[in-house]
Design an enzyme around this catalytic site. Structure first.
Site, PDB file in Angstrom:
ATOM      1  N   LEU A  95      -4.133  -7.176  -7.637  1.00 57.81           N
ATOM      2  CA  LEU A  95      -3.588  -8.090  -8.652  1.00 57.81           C
ATOM      3  C   LEU A  95      -4.673  -8.798  -9.228  1.00 57.81           C
ATOM      4  O   LEU A  95      -4.508 -10.037  -9.419  1.00 57.81           O
ATOM      5  CB  LEU A  95      -2.274  -9.109  -7.774  1.00 57.81           C
ATOM      6  CG  LEU A  95      -1.371  -8.343  -7.570  1.00 57.81           C
ATOM      7  CD1 LEU A  95      -0.254  -9.228  -6.484  1.00 57.81           C
ATOM      8  CD2 LEU A  95      -0.472  -7.874  -8.700  1.00 57.81           C
TER       9      LEU A  95
ATOM     10  N   LEU B 249      -7.744  -8.980 -12.293  1.00 53.71           N
ATOM     11  CA  LEU B 249      -8.390  -8.408 -13.450  1.00 53.71           C
ATOM     12  C   LEU B 249      -9.939  -8.103 -13.320  1.00 53.71           C
ATOM     13  O   LEU B 249     -10.518  -9.140 -12.515  1.00 53.71           O
ATOM     14  CB  LEU B 249      -8.381  -9.646 -14.890  1.00 53.71           C
ATOM     15  CG  LEU B 249      -8.704  -8.973 -16.124  1.00 53.71           C
ATOM     16  CD1 LEU B 249      -7.471  -7.960 -16.540  1.00 53.71           C
ATOM     17  CD2 LEU B 249      -8.560 -10.242 -17.228  1.00 53.71           C
TER      18      LEU B 249
ATOM     19  N   GLU C 220       6.626   6.616  -8.843  1.00 50.44           N
ATOM     20  CA  GLU C 220       5.233   6.133  -8.732  1.00 50.44           C
ATOM     21  C   GLU C 220       4.548   6.852  -7.671  1.00 50.44           C
ATOM     22  O   GLU C 220       3.403   7.434  -8.006  1.00 50.44           O
ATOM     23  CB  GLU C 220       5.053   4.738  -8.235  1.00 50.44           C
ATOM     24  CG  GLU C 220       5.719   3.798  -9.133  1.00 50.44           C
ATOM     25  CD  GLU C 220       5.237   2.081  -8.702  1.00 50.44           C
ATOM     26  OE1 GLU C 220       4.321   1.926  -8.283  1.00 50.44           O
ATOM     27  OE2 GLU C 220       6.211   1.137  -8.992  1.00 50.44           O
TER      28      GLU C 220
ATOM     29  N   GLY D 114       0.780  -1.300  -0.152  1.00 49.52           N
ATOM     30  CA  GLY D 114      -0.198   0.120  -0.119  1.00 49.52           C
ATOM     31  C   GLY D 114       0.781   1.191  -0.049  1.00 49.52           C
ATOM     32  O   GLY D 114       0.236   2.337   0.374  1.00 49.52           O
ATOM     33  N   SER D 115       2.007   1.258  -0.416  1.00 54.50           N
ATOM     34  CA  SER D 115       2.794   2.424  -0.473  1.00 54.50           C
ATOM     35  C   SER D 115       2.293   3.402  -1.454  1.00 54.50           C
ATOM     36  O   SER D 115       2.415   4.704  -1.113  1.00 54.50           O
ATOM     37  CB  SER D 115       4.356   2.112  -0.840  1.00 54.50           C
ATOM     38  OG  SER D 115       4.507   1.971  -1.976  1.00 54.50           O
ATOM     39  N   ASN D 116       1.790   3.021  -2.527  1.00 58.28           N
ATOM     40  CA  ASN D 116       1.018   3.933  -3.339  1.00 58.28           C
ATOM     41  C   ASN D 116      -0.012   4.627  -2.787  1.00 58.28           C
ATOM     42  O   ASN D 116      -0.382   5.770  -2.883  1.00 58.28           O
ATOM     43  CB  ASN D 116       0.693   3.370  -4.964  1.00 58.28           C
ATOM     44  CG  ASN D 116       1.902   3.408  -5.655  1.00 58.28           C
ATOM     45  OD1 ASN D 116       2.281   4.434  -6.142  1.00 58.28           O
ATOM     46  ND2 ASN D 116       2.512   2.337  -5.848  1.00 58.28           N
TER      47      ASN D 116
ATOM     48  N   ASN E  25      -4.945   2.660 -13.038  1.00 54.84           N
ATOM     49  CA  ASN E  25      -3.920   1.856 -12.611  1.00 54.84           C
ATOM     50  C   ASN E  25      -2.493   2.327 -12.580  1.00 54.84           C
ATOM     51  O   ASN E  25      -2.168   3.245 -13.555  1.00 54.84           O
ATOM     52  CB  ASN E  25      -4.129   0.515 -13.305  1.00 54.84           C
ATOM     53  CG  ASN E  25      -3.029  -0.628 -12.931  1.00 54.84           C
ATOM     54  OD1 ASN E  25      -2.978  -0.842 -11.476  1.00 54.84           O
ATOM     55  ND2 ASN E  25      -2.357  -1.186 -13.726  1.00 54.84           N
TER      56      ASN E  25
ATOM     57  N   HIS F   4       1.470   0.981 -13.204  1.00 51.84           N
ATOM     58  CA  HIS F   4       2.480   0.036 -13.637  1.00 51.84           C
ATOM     59  C   HIS F   4       3.885   0.356 -13.484  1.00 51.84           C
ATOM     60  O   HIS F   4       4.178   1.296 -14.147  1.00 51.84           O
ATOM     61  CB  HIS F   4       1.972  -0.482 -14.947  1.00 51.84           C
ATOM     62  CG  HIS F   4       2.706  -1.991 -15.376  1.00 51.84           C
ATOM     63  ND1 HIS F   4       2.284  -2.993 -14.896  1.00 51.84           N
ATOM     64  CD2 HIS F   4       3.736  -1.984 -16.350  1.00 51.84           C
ATOM     65  CE1 HIS F   4       3.118  -3.943 -15.492  1.00 51.84           C
ATOM     66  NE2 HIS F   4       4.152  -3.212 -16.191  1.00 51.84           N
TER      67      HIS F   4
HETATM   68  C1  GRF Z   1       3.566  -0.892  -7.493  1.00 51.49           C
HETATM   69  O1  GRF Z   1       4.760  -1.269  -7.918  1.00 51.49           O
HETATM   70  C2  GRF Z   1       2.708  -0.766  -8.481  1.00 51.49           C
HETATM   71  O2  GRF Z   1       3.190  -0.033  -9.753  1.00 51.49           O
HETATM   72  C3  GRF Z   1       2.240  -2.094  -8.920  1.00 51.49           C
HETATM   73  O3  GRF Z   1       2.056  -2.837  -7.766  1.00 51.49           O
HETATM   74  C4  GRF Z   1       2.936  -2.427  -6.754  1.00 51.49           C
HETATM   75  C5  GRF Z   1       2.347  -1.786  -5.726  1.00 51.49           C
HETATM   76  O4  GRF Z   1       2.986  -1.442  -4.482  1.00 51.49           O
HETATM   77  N1  GRF Z   1       0.770  -1.978  -9.692  1.00 51.49           N
HETATM   78  P1  GRF Z   1       2.239  -0.748  -3.177  1.00 51.49           P
HETATM   79  O5  GRF Z   1       1.427  -1.817  -2.647  1.00 51.49           O
HETATM   80  O6  GRF Z   1       1.715   0.518  -3.899  1.00 51.49           O
HETATM   81  O7  GRF Z   1       3.763  -0.414  -2.303  1.00 51.49           O
END
Ligand code: GRF
Length: 214
Positions: free
Chosen positions: A93, A95, A182, A15-17, A110, A112
């Site tokens: 993860l 679809l 990101e 969940g870092s994003n 999303n 990537h």
């Molecule tokens: C990230 O690298 C993102 O690009 C991909 O999954 C990863 C998720 O990382 N879709 P986090 O859970 O947000 O740390």
């Protein structure tokens, strides 16, 4: 004029994003509110981050649903309950089924960890992506934020940013360099939607110019 995005976040992992999006909101860089976070993994760090921020955090067990469409139906119902109008896949993860994608058409984003359309598609997640980038000897890689359709990593690209690939890189060191980008670019892409600056023409996301700030 921007409108406050009412976000529903889907996450499967650390969940870092998601945390970076919350930071951008608290720093007034992103006009959005996270209404609910849903995870398909009970141990996802994202659930803890949501709880810490007093954001409703919901675990939806895949075991309870016989097929992907009914799982997505439960996600959809929860999003409707929380009045979500924009969906964020922050390390999710699965679809999404056709019905779900149609319900939130051009309202699902999303992220990537590579420059699509290279190094995307089924199975291209986590270390698999960076190992493929290194294995091909790329000199640059990066991050892509894109709208979601019924295929993996396929919808219109909204934002991309490059990072160098160093001769000394491991999959981990490259992933870490990409992750820094990101954490910035996801919120920036969402803000474009808050400002109504994204138009879709065929498979292209056209970014309209922003208003000059005084
Ligand atoms: C990230 O690298 C993102 O690009 C991909 O999954 C990863 C998720 O990382 N879709 P986090 O859970 O947000 O740390």
């Amino acid at each position: 004029m921007s409108t406050t995005l009412q976000l529903g976040v889907l996450a499967s992992g650390r969940g870092s994003n998601f945390a970076a999006i919350l930071d951008a909101i608290s720093q007034n860089k992103l006009d959005a509110k996270v209404k609910v976070l849903i995870s398909n993994k009970q141990k996802a760090g994202a659930l803890e981050i949501a709880a810490k921020h007093n954001i409703p955090a919901v675990f939806v067990s895949q075991k309870k649903f016989s097929d992907p469409a009914s799982f997505d139906g439960e996600v959809s119902r929860t999003f409707e309950e929380y009045e979500v109008d924009f969906v964020v896949l922050a390390g999710y993860l699965r679809l999404l089924s056709q019905k779900f994608v149609r319900r939130y058409k051009n309202r699902i984003l999303n992220i990537h960890p590579a420059l699509l359309p290279s190094f995307g598609g089924q199975g291209m997640y986590g270390h698999h992506v960076q190992e493929a980038v290194l294995g091909r000897g790329c000199k640059v890689s990066g991050v892509t934020v894109h709208l979601v359709d019924e295929l993996f990593d396929h919808g219109p690209i909204v934002k991309q940013r490059c990072v160098p690939v160093l001769e000394t890189d491991s999959a981990d060191s490259l992933a870490a360099r990409v992750l820094v980008q990101e954490h910035q670019v996801f919120a920036e892409a969402l803000q474009l939607f808050a400002e109504n600056r994204v138009e879709i023409e065929n498979h292209r996301a056209i970014i309209l110019p922003g208003k000059e700030k005084n």
